[in-house]
Design a protein around this motif. Sequence first.
Motif, mmCIF file in Angstrom:
data_model
loop_
_atom_site.group_PDB
_atom_site.id
_atom_site.type_symbol
_atom_site.label_atom_id
_atom_site.label_comp_id
_atom_site.label_asym_id
_atom_site.label_seq_id
_atom_site.Cartn_x
_atom_site.Cartn_y
_atom_site.Cartn_z
ATOM 1 N N ASN A 128 0.808 -1.221 0.000
ATOM 2 C CA ASN A 128 0.000 0.000 0.000
ATOM 3 C C ASN A 128 0.837 1.264 0.000
ATOM 4 O OD1 ASN A 128 -2.617 -1.001 -0.008
ATOM 5 N ND2 ASN A 128 -2.616 -1.365 2.197
ATOM 6 N N HIS A 129 2.170 1.109 0.096
ATOM 7 C CA HIS A 129 2.981 2.320 0.178
ATOM 8 C C HIS A 129 3.799 2.519 -1.105
ATOM 9 C CE1 HIS A 129 5.555 5.504 1.509
ATOM 10 N NE2 HIS A 129 4.818 5.611 2.609
ATOM 11 N N PRO A 130 3.741 3.745 -1.701
ATOM 12 C CA PRO A 130 4.461 3.980 -2.963
ATOM 13 C C PRO A 130 5.953 3.661 -2.879
ATOM 14 C CG PRO A 130 3.032 5.836 -2.447
ATOM 15 C CD PRO A 130 2.969 4.917 -1.268
ATOM 16 N N THR A 180 3.308 17.399 -5.569
ATOM 17 C CA THR A 180 3.260 17.196 -4.116
ATOM 18 C C THR A 180 2.966 15.743 -3.720
ATOM 19 O OG1 THR A 180 0.929 17.769 -4.137
ATOM 20 C CG2 THR A 180 2.454 19.554 -3.638
ATOM 21 N N ARG A 181 2.823 14.842 -4.715
ATOM 22 C CA ARG A 181 2.504 13.442 -4.396
ATOM 23 C C ARG A 181 3.701 12.544 -4.643
ATOM 24 N NH1 ARG A 181 -2.431 14.013 -7.130
ATOM 25 N NH2 ARG A 181 -1.325 13.502 -9.043
ATOM 26 N N PRO A 184 -6.702 7.318 0.467
ATOM 27 C CA PRO A 184 -6.918 8.725 0.838
ATOM 28 C C PRO A 184 -5.643 9.430 1.306
ATOM 29 C CG PRO A 184 -8.053 7.222 2.366
ATOM 30 C CD PRO A 184 -7.477 6.376 1.266
ATOM 31 N N ARG A 185 -4.585 8.668 1.632
ATOM 32 C CA ARG A 185 -3.319 9.336 2.022
ATOM 33 C C ARG A 185 -2.754 10.132 0.857
ATOM 34 N NH1 ARG A 185 0.349 4.657 4.412
ATOM 35 N NH2 ARG A 185 1.917 6.205 5.000
ATOM 36 N N TRP A 186 -2.916 9.607 -0.347
ATOM 37 C CA TRP A 186 -2.338 10.295 -1.524
ATOM 38 C C TRP A 186 -3.408 11.013 -2.334
ATOM 39 C CZ3 TRP A 186 1.735 9.000 0.832
ATOM 40 C CH2 TRP A 186 1.933 7.706 1.287
#
Length: 471
Positions: A67-69, A393-394, A372-374
Amino acid sequence: MTDQHTPTSHLPGPPVSRWWGCFAELRRDTLEFLLQCQVYGDVVKLPMGLVVELLLQQPDAAMYLLNHPADVKHVLVTNQDNYRKCPVPPVESRIFGQGVLHTEGDTHHAQRRLFLPFFHGGHVTAYSRLITDTAQARVAQWHDGMTIDIGQDMAYLTLSVIWRLLFGQDVQSDTGLIRDSISAGQRLIKLQYDSLLASLIPLWIPIPRHRRFTRGFNVIENTLIQLIRDRRRSAEHRDDVLSLLLAAKDNRGHPLSEREIRDELMTFLLAGHETTANALTWTWLLLSQNQSVWERLVGELKNVLGDRPPDAADLPHLPYLKMIWNESLRLYPPAWSLHTRLAEREDRLPSGAILPPGSWAFISPWNLHRNPRWFPEPARFDPERFSDEATRTRPAYAYIPFGAGGRRCLGESFAELEGLLILATIASTVRLGLVDKQAIHPEPGMTLHPRTPIEMTVQRVDLRKSHPVVA
Ligand code: HEM
């Protein structure tokens, strides 16, 4: 991100059956289940259950949903050499063979080296005219007030385009038959992914779904073989994928075999038309539900194009069109899940999770794009998310509709050119309205498609006059 190391035994995940693991939940409502898994953190453990553990002889067999980029970047790019694609069900190997989608290592590198120059942005722009002409021809068949199945129209349109890209000629065969054959293959692939039992029954056993698949598949295969032989005989060179393959040499300096060429053509035919058709279908749906966005798009088209058709040189001047396309690929990524990756050696992810050898890393653009975090209020359609500033900003790997790293989509530049030109051509000519009272749900098959056809009504517009506002 953390400096802590987390062994997989400590990774959180949803409660699942000890015998059947996460498969029942994944089957029941895949897309919703993935979104629900976001609450468990950066890496979510999805046990595969005792049955698979016994079959694979791998205790604690599990998939790990990333789930984390930063972890996504690590697996797809930074440490990609540690990962290969997991084995696919028998029918998928039968369809794609040794095409570039499924090979690994040196073979895969050689295939990409062959295709990359052809699919480079600079080369594919030569196809602009073909794309707009094909789109105009399709729209010419629509009359004012007509109701269309937009998914079907987009699929026929992108099939005509990919056929020209591959074979330099119009589809000679019955396009309906080709589309039906592809759909039968896709249904069987989906079934084999969903059911272990279905994937264990050999294809030669003549149950109805195997017979349907084989019949349709033979139609496509025979057509491809015929096209290869005809071109070989004529020795004509065209600027298409078939000529590229016929001129190619393997690493021993030998020409490619008929089988190798067939595998690549089949791969491009399947990877290269339904993805784009679905991207377009979802975009028309979103536009029809967001009139102010449609108005702004029409304004941009009118300013830049006036009353002429678009071409590749216009695209840098149509930024809002590109923002709409990007936002549509965020909400409905046709490749809703990447091929699951298999870790060869133990790997420590940037989030701290330590994946043992043999772990399955599961990366889903659908899930990442709706985190929703990103992407705050992730279900809301908002092209402004793709303004230059918002994009800066992402984290880059929060948005991966075309994958990333050494297996990133080969057709990305072409798909984007095709998608944008078709949107611009059609939106300059007609307004599409959603027929009332349709229940529309995304269905995750080989690609993310609408579960039932989406019906739209056609209203002709003339950009030279002020465009009508549809209530
Ligand atoms: C909107 C349209 C498209 C989307 C969203 C899309 C998405 C993707 C994604 C996510 C992958 C990587 C899969 C993975 O890593 O597991 C991929 C691979 C691939 N795509 Fe596309 N694609 C699109 C259109 C096309 C087109 C038009 C073509 C061909 C003309 C194409 C050809 C390929 C090929 C050959 C691969 C395999 C690359 C490799 O493994 O080296 N795609 N695509």
